[in-house]
Design a protein around this motif. Structure first.
Motif, PDB file in Angstrom:
ATOM      1  N   TYR A  21      14.179  76.315  59.150  1.00 45.25           N
ATOM      2  CA  TYR A  21      15.179  77.342  59.471  1.00 45.25           C
ATOM      3  C   TYR A  21      15.724  77.192  60.892  1.00 45.25           C
ATOM      4  N   SER A  22      14.887  76.774  61.816  1.00 44.39           N
ATOM      5  CA  SER A  22      15.398  76.577  63.181  1.00 44.39           C
ATOM      6  C   SER A  22      16.397  75.426  63.221  1.00 44.39           C
ATOM      7  N   SER A  23      16.107  74.353  62.468  1.00 43.27           N
ATOM      8  CA  SER A  23      17.062  73.234  62.409  1.00 43.27           C
ATOM      9  C   SER A  23      18.363  73.667  61.752  1.00 43.27           C
ATOM     10  N   TYR A  24      18.252  74.487  60.703  1.00 45.66           N
ATOM     11  CA  TYR A  24      19.457  74.966  60.011  1.00 45.66           C
ATOM     12  C   TYR A  24      20.316  75.815  60.939  1.00 45.66           C
ATOM     13  N   LEU A  25      19.666  76.768  61.633  1.00 48.34           N
ATOM     14  CA  LEU A  25      20.420  77.625  62.559  1.00 48.34           C
ATOM     15  C   LEU A  25      21.031  76.818  63.707  1.00 48.34           C
ATOM     16  N   TRP A  26      20.272  75.860  64.190  1.00 55.19           N
ATOM     17  CA  TRP A  26      20.787  75.043  65.291  1.00 55.19           C
ATOM     18  C   TRP A  26      22.020  74.249  64.851  1.00 55.19           C
ATOM     19  N   ASN A  27      21.996  73.665  63.674  1.00 56.06           N
ATOM     20  CA  ASN A  27      23.152  72.901  63.195  1.00 56.06           C
ATOM     21  C   ASN A  27      24.375  73.791  63.010  1.00 56.06           C
ATOM     22  N   ARG A  28      24.152  75.031  62.541  1.00 53.73           N
ATOM     23  CA  ARG A  28      25.278  75.947  62.372  1.00 53.73           C
ATOM     24  C   ARG A  28      25.878  76.331  63.725  1.00 53.73           C
ATOM     25  N   PHE A 126      18.946  75.042  82.226  1.00 61.69           N
ATOM     26  CA  PHE A 126      19.978  75.942  82.732  1.00 61.69           C
ATOM     27  C   PHE A 126      21.159  75.246  83.418  1.00 61.69           C
ATOM     28  N   GLU A 127      21.133  73.939  83.613  1.00 56.66           N
ATOM     29  CA  GLU A 127      22.209  73.288  84.355  1.00 56.66           C
ATOM     30  C   GLU A 127      22.914  72.197  83.565  1.00 56.66           C
ATOM     31  N   ARG A 128      22.800  72.228  82.250  1.00 53.34           N
ATOM     32  CA  ARG A 128      23.493  71.229  81.436  1.00 53.34           C
ATOM     33  C   ARG A 128      24.459  71.864  80.439  1.00 53.34           C
ATOM     34  N   GLY A 129      24.767  73.130  80.637  1.00 51.73           N
ATOM     35  CA  GLY A 129      25.737  73.784  79.780  1.00 51.73           C
ATOM     36  C   GLY A 129      25.092  74.640  78.705  1.00 51.73           C
ATOM     37  N   PRO A 130      25.889  75.502  78.059  1.00 54.55           N
ATOM     38  CA  PRO A 130      25.324  76.408  77.037  1.00 54.55           C
ATOM     39  C   PRO A 130      24.767  75.683  75.827  1.00 54.55           C
ATOM     40  N   HIS A 135      19.977  74.114  72.726  1.00 58.87           N
ATOM     41  CA  HIS A 135      19.188  73.011  72.181  1.00 58.87           C
ATOM     42  C   HIS A 135      17.812  72.948  72.848  1.00 58.87           C
ATOM     43  N   GLY A 136      17.789  73.069  74.195  1.00 57.69           N
ATOM     44  CA  GLY A 136      16.518  73.017  74.914  1.00 57.69           C
ATOM     45  C   GLY A 136      15.606  74.178  74.575  1.00 57.69           C
ATOM     46  N   SER A 137      16.196  75.365  74.424  1.00 59.89           N
ATOM     47  CA  SER A 137      15.370  76.533  74.077  1.00 59.89           C
ATOM     48  C   SER A 137      14.762  76.381  72.696  1.00 59.89           C
ATOM     49  N   VAL A 138      15.573  75.938  71.720  1.00 61.96           N
ATOM     50  CA  VAL A 138      15.065  75.749  70.357  1.00 61.96           C
ATOM     51  C   VAL A 138      13.975  74.689  70.335  1.00 61.96           C
ATOM     52  N   LYS A 139      14.225  73.595  71.058  1.00 65.23           N
ATOM     53  CA  LYS A 139      13.239  72.509  71.092  1.00 65.23           C
ATOM     54  C   LYS A 139      11.953  72.962  71.764  1.00 65.23           C
ATOM     55  N   LEU A 140      12.103  73.771  72.807  1.00 65.08           N
ATOM     56  CA  LEU A 140      10.931  74.280  73.510  1.00 65.08           C
ATOM     57  C   LEU A 140      10.088  75.169  72.602  1.00 65.08           C
ATOM     58  N   ILE A 141      10.747  76.021  71.823  1.00 60.21           N
ATOM     59  CA  ILE A 141      10.011  76.915  70.904  1.00 60.21           C
ATOM     60  C   ILE A 141       9.335  76.106  69.805  1.00 60.21           C
ATOM     61  N   ARG A 142      10.053  75.085  69.301  1.00 62.45           N
ATOM     62  CA  ARG A 142       9.463  74.247  68.248  1.00 62.45           C
ATOM     63  C   ARG A 142       8.186  73.563  68.744  1.00 62.45           C
ATOM     64  N   VAL A 143       8.299  72.935  69.920  1.00 60.83           N
ATOM     65  CA  VAL A 143       7.137  72.206  70.449  1.00 60.83           C
ATOM     66  C   VAL A 143       6.000  73.167  70.760  1.00 60.83           C
ATOM     67  N   CYS A 144       6.366  74.363  71.249  1.00 54.20           N
ATOM     68  CA  CYS A 144       5.329  75.353  71.573  1.00 54.20           C
ATOM     69  C   CYS A 144       4.588  75.796  70.320  1.00 54.20           C
ATOM     70  N   VAL A 145       5.320  75.987  69.222  1.00 54.08           N
ATOM     71  CA  VAL A 145       4.687  76.417  67.968  1.00 54.08           C
ATOM     72  C   VAL A 145       3.894  75.276  67.347  1.00 54.08           C
ATOM     73  N   ALA A 146       4.450  74.048  67.423  1.00 51.26           N
ATOM     74  CA  ALA A 146       3.810  72.923  66.740  1.00 51.26           C
ATOM     75  C   ALA A 146       2.642  72.348  67.523  1.00 51.26           C
ATOM     76  N   GLU A 147       2.800  72.172  68.855  1.00 51.02           N
ATOM     77  CA  GLU A 147       1.793  71.458  69.638  1.00 51.02           C
ATOM     78  C   GLU A 147       1.135  72.329  70.698  1.00 51.02           C
ATOM     79  N   GLY A 148       1.824  73.340  71.181  1.00 53.19           N
ATOM     80  CA  GLY A 148       1.256  74.219  72.192  1.00 53.19           C
ATOM     81  C   GLY A 148       1.318  73.695  73.607  1.00 53.19           C
ATOM     82  N   SER A 149       1.982  72.560  73.856  1.00 55.32           N
ATOM     83  CA  SER A 149       2.106  72.002  75.206  1.00 55.32           C
ATOM     84  C   SER A 149       3.581  71.782  75.538  1.00 55.32           C
ATOM     85  N   SER A 150       4.347  72.843  75.461  1.00 53.96           N
ATOM     86  CA  SER A 150       5.805  72.728  75.597  1.00 53.96           C
ATOM     87  C   SER A 150       6.223  72.337  77.009  1.00 53.96           C
ATOM     88  N   MET A 151       5.553  72.873  78.022  1.00 50.35           N
ATOM     89  CA  MET A 151       5.945  72.595  79.401  1.00 50.35           C
ATOM     90  C   MET A 151       5.752  71.119  79.741  1.00 50.35           C
TER      91      MET A 151
END
Length: 596
Positions: A21-28, A126-130, A135-151
């Motif tokens: 669902y995150s990939s679907y929303l991101w593509n839309r 925050f400095e590469r545009g909206p 994209h970075g926020s979605v990717k950060l949440i994905r990695v945080c949920v999947a692996e737990g080492s997002s930072m």
């Protein structure tokens, strides 16, 4: 024992659904944003880059070719060498422009690479545009949920993003610097021959330039293949750089016709255009974000705040039937007028009236000379009368006041022997009154002199009264002047611009020494690259000091010194002496506190 597998299955299903669902929303969402592959926006971007290139190349003369003055005079007469010199100058201008564009972007990425991990993560989000923010926020949440080492993953992604751009831009800068150095060395080698024997030297020079373009094509082609293999980017790379080759003519040992020379020159111009187009596209994929992209968060907050304020103003405006804004404007105007009258106009009027009234009274005088003269005449008569009555003789008219006063003081001393008796029957009272009259005369004379001093200094008091306004105006003028002269680039006029020009000399000096080090170590390619960077720094210095040196009359000498620094045949020790002299002699390069 079967509970654990059930929980593992549920966790895997949850992660799979979340990722889907995150990939679907991101593509839309991405589909709603404008893409960088838009042909219309691409054409506009290309035209803007072409316009910037034309402005840079046509703004001022670039670093001159390493030719003697007699060669420059001769090429104005000869037709074929004239065209060759023109194409050589254009090669230099275009190469220096591309180097400048690469260097600006490379410095940005190097500054980001030197920052902390937190600074890199902030840049990535925050400095590469909206679009990059989403994209970075979605990717950060994905990695945080999947692996737990997002930072840690984000830090690695930021470092990879920055290092890949630094690598590509550094390689491009190196190849272009080598190409620039080779062109400059060949022009220095063929310079005199183009005038003395143009029929033989022209084919050899054009063939050499064609070979240098071929070498540049091979070097950039290798870089292109490396980039596609190691660091693919969004949108992919453009096609390979392919230069046209000289075909169908003998390149050595024969004379070329005018038609063959013209064809070779036109071919070089087409190759220059291809190089510009290729580098423009490649650098655009690795360029630093634009200012509006870097600060899009604050611009967005400002736009939202402005929209809210506009909506609030619209609600209280007459367009919505509300008289609030009209009433506020009226009250603000009345308050401003009242404040100006009470705190500015009336105090100034009071000060002015008081000063002028004081000056008018002072002009009349506290003590007039006629009054002093009247007191002096009265004292004179009193002294003459006292002396005649005391001595029993008549004194001449020219008798001095000092003599008469001595008579008064002698009689006064005698009378003091019996003060009570002489106060009633003697001359003690008259002597006292005469002394009082003398004291009055002295006081009036002092007041008259003081009044004359005050009258003579009325203009000084007026100037002192105007000094606060003068200093306030001077401070305001300095602030306005600093605002208009806040250009800190090397071409500017301020103290920071002068510092930038001196830093350019330091950069030239360091690169000359590094070039000599590479030569001593037999590192030919590194030496060529460093010599090209020396030429680039000299071109920046040339453009930065031209206007200022012409204003001070130093341009001819300074220009020749800069050209000498770029000559390949001069010794490094002599070049270092030249840079040292430039820092000490020329006014446009001196520190601000050492200027005359």
């Amino acid at each position: 024992m079967e509970v654990v597998p059930v929980e593992n299955d549920e966790s895997k299903n949850f992660k799979t659904l979340f990722s889907f669902y995150s990939s679907y929303l991101w593509n839309r969402v991405v589909g709603l944003l404008p893409t960088s592959a838009s042909s219309f926006l691409g054409k506009i971007s290309y035209l803007c880059r072409q316009a910037a290139s034309a402005r840079f190349r046509g703004h001022r003369e670039c670093l001159p070719l390493p030719l003697a003055s007699d060669s420059l005079d001769s090429y104005m007469v000869l037709k074929k060498p004239s065209r060759v010199y023109d194409v050589l100058e254009d090669i230099l201008k275009h190469t220096l422009f591309n180097l400048h564009n690469i260097q600006k972007n490379l410095q940005f990425w190097q500054s980001r690479a030197e920052g902390s991990n937190a600074r890199k993560m902030y840049f990535m989000i925050f400095e590469r545009g909206p679009r990059a923010f989403i994209h970075g926020s979605v990717k950060l949440i994905r990695v945080c949920v999947a692996e737990g080492s997002s930072m840690q993953h984000l830090c690695h992604s930021a470092a990879s993003h920055i290092s890949e751009r630094i690598k590509v831009l550094s390689c491009l800068r190196s190849e272009l610097a080598i190409f620039l150095a080779q062109i400059y060395v060949e022009v220095d080698r063929f310079g005199e021959e183009l005038v003395t024997d143009p029929e033989t030297s022209l084919p050899a020079l054009l063939a050499t330039i064609n070979g240098l373009f071929s070498n540049l094509e091979a070097s950039i082609g290798l870089l292109h293949a490396t980039c596609q293999r190691d660091a693919p980017i969004e949108g992919g790379y453009s096609g390979l750089l392919k230069f046209e080759k000289l075909l169908g003519v003998s390149q050595e040992g024969s004379q070329w016709t005018d038609c063959e020379v013209g064809d070779a020159i036109n071919l070089i111009y087409r190759n220059i255009h291809k190089l510009d187009s290729y580098l423009s596209d490649l650098v655009a994929k690795h360029r630093k974000p634009r200012k509006i992209t870097l600060h899009w968060v604050r611009y967005t907050c400002g736009a939202v705040g402005l929209s809210i304020c506009s909506f609030w103003v619209l609600q209280h405006s007459s367009l919505m039937g509300s008289p609030d804004i009209d009433n506020w404007i009226r009250e603000a105007r009345d308050s401003t007028v009242s404040f100006f009258k009470d705190h500015v106009e009336q105090p100034l009027r009071s000060i002015r009236d008081e000063l002028f009234d004081t000056f008018r009274k002072r002009h009349k005088g506290v003590m007039e000379p006629e009054e002093v003269q009247l007191t002096s005449n009265s004292l004179r008569r009193m002294l003459l009368t006292f002396g005649e009555q005391t001595k029993g003789q008549k004194f001449p008219e020219n008798a001095s006041d000092q003599e008469l006063l001595e008579i008064v003081m002698e009689r006064y001393e005698k009378e003091l022997a019996h003060p009570i008796q002489n106060l009633l029957n003697g001359e003690l009272a008259r002597a006292l009154l005469i002394q009082v009259q003398k004291l009055k005369l002295d006081i009036e004379t002092a007041m008259l002199e003081l009044d004359q001093i005050l009258k003579a200094n009325e203009i000084n008091f007026a100037i002192l009264a105007a000094l606060p306004a003068f200093f306030l105006s001077l401070i305001l003028l300095m602030v306005v002047r600093a605002w208009f002269k806040q250009d800190t680039r090397a071409e500017g006029r301020g103290r920071m611009a002068r510092l930038q020009r001196r830093l350019l000399i330091v950069e030239v000096e360091k690169r000359i020494m590094q070039y000599q080090t590479y030569v001593d170590q037999n590192r030919e390619k590194d030496a060529q690259c460093m010599f090209g960077l020396v030429l680039y720094s000299l071109d920046r210095l040339y453009r930065a000091v031209e206007r200022h040196a012409k204003a001070t009359g130093e341009w001819q000498c300074l220009r020749q010194d800069i050209i000498d620094l770029g000559k390949p045949g001069l010794q490094t020790t002599y070049k270092l002496l030249v840079t040292s002299r430039m820092e000490r002699i020329y006014d446009c390069l001196l520190p601000a506190f050492k200027r005359h």
